[in-house]
Design an enzyme around this catalytic site. Structure first.
Site, PDB file in Angstrom:
ATOM      1  N   ARG A 239     -16.855 -22.125  98.637  1.00  0.00           N
ATOM      2  CA  ARG A 239     -17.199 -23.041  98.042  1.00  0.00           C
ATOM      3  C   ARG A 239     -18.439 -23.189  97.379  1.00  0.00           C
ATOM      4  O   ARG A 239     -18.273 -22.940  95.672  1.00  0.00           O
ATOM      5  CB  ARG A 239     -17.244 -24.534  98.341  1.00  0.00           C
TER       6      ARG A 239
ATOM      7  N   ASN B  41     -13.043 -27.765 101.352  1.00  0.00           N
ATOM      8  CA  ASN B  41     -12.340 -27.399 102.461  1.00  0.00           C
ATOM      9  C   ASN B  41     -10.507 -28.240 103.056  1.00  0.00           C
ATOM     10  O   ASN B  41     -10.931 -29.364 103.047  1.00  0.00           O
ATOM     11  CB  ASN B  41     -12.996 -27.066 103.971  1.00  0.00           C
TER      12      ASN B  41
END
Length: 84
Positions: A12, A30
């Site tokens: 990320r 996620n």
């Protein structure tokens, strides 16, 4: 949606940096099943480059698949955010 070893490898974080370089707006998070979900808007070439990056991922990631879904832009995003 990105499959593989994509959590616990700063996916990320690196995706946010890459999206910033490409001026792609949206978000990344996620998923509870171990995958990562990305929503991005921007110039078609920029979005394609972000998708290409997602197919590789950052160091330590092992991407086994990317499921792409496209729709009309919503202009809902002004930045690229990491959702926790």
């Amino acid at each position: 949606v990105i499959d593989g070893l994509v959590q616990g490898v700063c996916f990320r974080h690196y995706a946010r940096i890459e999206a910033g370089k490409l001026d792609v707006r949206g978000w990344i998070r996620n998923m509870s099943d171990g995958r990562v979900e990305v929503v991005g808007e921007g110039a078609p070439e920029a979005v394609a480059r972000l998708v290409a990056w997602c197919r590789r991922g950052p160091p330590g990631a092992r991407v086994t698949g990317v499921q792409e879904t496209y729709g009309p832009p919503t202009d809902d995003y002004t930045t690229f955010e990491v959702h926790y």
